[in-house]
Design an enzyme around this catalytic site. Structure first.
Site, mmCIF file in Angstrom:
data_model
loop_
_atom_site.group_PDB
_atom_site.id
_atom_site.type_symbol
_atom_site.label_atom_id
_atom_site.label_comp_id
_atom_site.label_asym_id
_atom_site.label_seq_id
_atom_site.Cartn_x
_atom_site.Cartn_y
_atom_site.Cartn_z
ATOM 1 N N ARG A 204 -3.433 0.674 -3.545
ATOM 2 C CA ARG A 204 -3.083 -0.637 -3.007
ATOM 3 C C ARG A 204 -2.829 -1.615 -4.155
ATOM 4 N NH1 ARG A 204 -7.898 0.583 -0.154
ATOM 5 N NH2 ARG A 204 -7.557 1.267 2.013
ATOM 6 N N LYS B 189 -4.242 -3.402 -9.239
ATOM 7 C CA LYS B 189 -3.724 -2.133 -8.724
ATOM 8 C C LYS B 189 -4.892 -1.161 -8.579
ATOM 9 C CE LYS B 189 -0.262 1.436 -9.692
ATOM 10 N NZ LYS B 189 0.779 1.898 -10.651
ATOM 11 N N GLN C 249 0.850 -1.182 0.000
ATOM 12 C CA GLN C 249 0.000 0.000 0.000
ATOM 13 C C GLN C 249 0.884 1.230 0.000
ATOM 14 O OE1 GLN C 249 -3.437 0.043 2.600
ATOM 15 N NE2 GLN C 249 -3.130 2.208 3.099
ATOM 16 N N ASP D 190 9.401 7.018 -12.250
ATOM 17 C CA ASP D 190 9.805 6.529 -10.927
ATOM 18 C C ASP D 190 10.776 5.361 -11.089
ATOM 19 O OD1 ASP D 190 9.912 6.331 -8.177
ATOM 20 O OD2 ASP D 190 8.062 5.190 -7.993
ATOM 21 N N ALA E 128 1.029 5.740 -1.290
ATOM 22 C CA ALA E 128 0.271 6.988 -1.227
ATOM 23 C C ALA E 128 -0.841 7.033 -2.264
ATOM 24 C CB ALA E 128 1.223 8.165 -1.425
ATOM 25 N N GLU E 129 -0.645 6.326 -3.390
ATOM 26 C CA GLU E 129 -1.608 6.411 -4.489
ATOM 27 C C GLU E 129 -2.631 5.285 -4.495
ATOM 28 O OE1 GLU E 129 -1.836 8.940 -6.770
ATOM 29 O OE2 GLU E 129 -0.339 9.930 -5.511
#
Length: 222
Positions: A13, A27, A8, A131, A10-11
Site C-alpha cells: 500500500r 510505501k 494498493q 516496471d 499486489a505488493e
C-alpha cells in the site's frame, strides 16, 4: 498505518502521511502469508534495503527520484519524499494526444527523448527499473522547464547484463504500446534519447531487437 491511502497493489500500500512534521509517502510492503515468516521477513528486508539503495544511487547518477527519509524494517515501510506539483507521464501524453492540435505533440516528443536519456543514465550505472510504464514516470514543470521523475522501484535491481537492460526496454515498449494506442513514435523517441545518451546503447538495442523477435515467436506458438 496512519495517513491517507493513495493506492494498493499486489505488493503493498502507498499512503500520504508525515515524517518529522513534513508531508511524505509511506510505501508499506505486505507480508506474504504463503511464505515461512522468517523467510518472508528476510526477503522483505532485502527488498526494502535494495529499493532504498537504488533510489539513492539513481540520485547520485543524476536521475530524479523521491528522496528516502527512513526505512522502517519492523513495519516493512519506506518513508520518502512526497512529490508535489507533478502529473503522470501517462496523463500528460493522453491530454496532448487528444487535443487535436499537432503542435501540442512537440512537448510530448521532447519529454520522451528526456525519458530515454534518463533511462540511459541509470542503465549506464547498471541499474534497471523493472516496471517502466508511463504511470511510473512523473513530470514536474518549473518555469518553462519540465523535469522527468522516476518512481516505484519495487522491482528494480542492479546488473551488468545486456539482457536485463534489453528486457527493461522491452517492458517499457510493451507498456507504452498497450497504454497509448498508435504510440510507436513515442517509443521511437524514447529509444532515440537512449541511443544518444549511452555509449553502450548499440549492444542493448541490438539485444532488444532479439528479445522482440523471441516475443513474436512465442506469440505465434501461443
Amino acid at each position: 498505518m496512519e495517513g491517507e491511502l493513495l493506492s494498493q497493489g499486489a505488493e503493498g500500500r502507498l499512503y500520504k502521511t508525515t515524517f518529522l512534521g513534513k508531508p511524505c509517502l509511506a510505501k508499506e510492503r505486505f507480508k506474504k502469508q504463503y511464505r515461512h515468516p522468517t523467510l518472508d521477513e528476510k526477503l522483505t528486508s532485502r527488498r526494502l534495503t535494495q529499493e532504498s539503495r537504488i533510489l539513492a544511487k539513481c540520485r547520485t547518477l543524476g536521475v530524479i527520484t523521491p528522496t528516502v527519509y527512513f526505512v522502517d524494517q519492523g513495519r516493512a515501510t519506506i518513508y520518502m519524499e512526497y512529490l508535489k506539483d507533478t502529473i503522470q507521464l501517462k496523463e500528460f501524453i493522453d491530454t496532448h494526444n487528444t487535443s487535436g492540435d499537432i503542435s501540442s505533440l512537440t512537448p510530448v516528443k521532447e519529454l520522451c527523448y528526456k525519458v530515454g536519456s534518463q533511462i540511459a543514465t541509470f542503465h549506464s550505472g547498471d541499474v534497471i527499473h523493472g516496471d517502466l510504464t508511463s504511470s511510473n514516470i512523473l513530470i514536474r514543470t518549473s518555469r518553462d522547464h519540465r523535469h522527468v521523475i522516476f518512481i516505484d522501484f519495487g522491482l528494480a535491481g542492479t546488473t551488468t547484463l545486456v539482457e536485463d537492460k534489453g528486457v527493461d526496454l522491452y517492458v517499457l515498449e510493451k507498456a507504452f504500446l498497450s497504454s497509448h494506442p498508435n504510440s510507436q513514435w513515442l517509443v521511437d523517441e524514447i529509444l532515440r534519447g537512449y541511443k544518444m545518451s549511452y555509449k553502450d546503447s548499440k549492444t542493448v538495442l541490438d539485444r532488444l531487437a532479439e528479445i522482440r523477435l523471441r516475443g513474436r515467436k512465442r506469440s505465434m506458438v501461443g
